[in-house]
Write a protein that holds these residues in place. Structure first.
Motif: not given
Length: 328
Positions: A172-183
């Motif tokens: 799944r795609a997600a966004t960290t608390a710092d705004g980084a796009q991650v999987v």
């Protein structure tokens, strides 16, 4: 240690057995051992296979004479469920470390599922793996993580491990608390002893060019022992939860049913003449007395049984063995 895990010290006990604990996050394996020593009333407690504080899941403990069985548990294959975050790398290869790199904008979004699975396959099988620099491996007599925390640069050598299964369960795609796009990858791993799941996450991220680290880890199995048979650390009553040494040994090895006289002889260190009909055993055999007590682990060859490890009756009585027995 959190107050909720405090419990009055038990009366001294020589009761022996194997204890399965579902370790909560935030505690070290040593924390679990220390608490078990206190509530079991004995200092003779050890564990088979360290779990990081962040990790949860199955921890196998030996109490009193049953610590002698742990040697045979440590090397068993293990199963884990883990979450790998692709797009961010950390100093410790897990969520407890400092961020050292974040993938450029668009790099993570450009990952293709087929590429992820291809690199997962490349990390499956017999591989060479470099452990995390903050592992418990000793370097010149000191733990690697202690050296790293003191400012020493540590470079560990790659070692052979076997990853027999590495399965992506969810992506799944997600966004960290710092705004980084991650999987975020939910994975299941079955591997040999000595394999670092953190290193798998790190190496997968590196192979994909985006960095990676572990955000969650749960050990679900060690050999034949599964986490669903483990007790909760907060509420466990050790005396009730102990599995008898004979039961544990029977799950690990072939068994040899002894007569009363053979039990006495083996306990005195004598070799047993089993006759030509007794097949040779490739590994240890659990020698069980008529009352169900584990007398010892033996080797069987050429019709003879010879003691490898003794389990003295003053550490584990037959009555204790029966009352401590668990399902196998």
């Amino acid at each position: 240690m959190p107050e909720k895990f405090t419990r009055d010290k038990a009366e001294p006990s020589t009761r022996s057995g194997v204890l399965f604990i579902d370790k909560p996050a935030g505690l070290t394996s040593h924390d679990v051992v220390a608490r078990t020593r206190r509530i079991a009333g004995t200092r003779k407690v050890g564990h088979a296979g360290t779990l990081d504080p962040m990790a949860t899941g199955l921890l196998v403990l030996g109490v009193n004479a049953s610590t002698r069985l742990l040697t045979y548990v440590v090397g068993l294959d293990k199963e884990y469920l883990a979450t790998i975050r692709l797009g961010v790398a950390t100093t410790t290869d897990d969520a407890e470390g400092e961020v050292v790199s974040v993938a450029p904008s668009g790099a993570v979004e450009g990952l293709i599922a087929a590429d992820i699975r291809s690199q997962v396959e490349a990390l499956t099988g017999d591989i060479e793996q470099t452990p995390s620099s903050v592992s418990a491996i000793k370097v010149d007599g000191q733990r690697a993580y202690a050296l790293v925390r003191s400012g020493v640069e540590v470079k560990l050598k790659a070692r052979p491990v076997t990853v027999s299964e590495f399965e992506v369960v969810d992506e799944r795609a997600a966004t960290t608390a710092d705004g980084a796009q991650v999987v975020e990858l939910e994975v299941r791993v079955v591997c040999s002893s000595g394999t670092y799941i953190r290193a798998l996450g790190r190496d997968l991220g590196a192979a994909l060019g985006v960095g990676g680290h572990l955000t969650a880890l749960r050990r679900t199995r060690i050999g034949p022992f599964r986490v669903d048979e483990a007790a909760d650390l907060e509420t466990v009553i050790v005396a009730d939860a102990l599995e008898a040494p004979a039961t544990t040994a029977s799950r690990l090895f072939e068994t040899l049913e002894l007569t009363a006289q053979q039990s006495i002889d083996l306990g005195h260190g004598k070799r047993l003449e089993l006759g030509d009909t007794a097949p040779d055993a490739r590994g240890p055999v659990a020698a069980i007395a008529p009352d169900g007590r584990l007398v010892g682990l033996v080797s069987v060859a050429s019709g003879r049984a010879q003691t490898l490890v003794n389990f003295p009756p003053d550490q584990q009585s037959g009555a204790d063995a029966r009352s401590a027995g668990g399902d196998s």
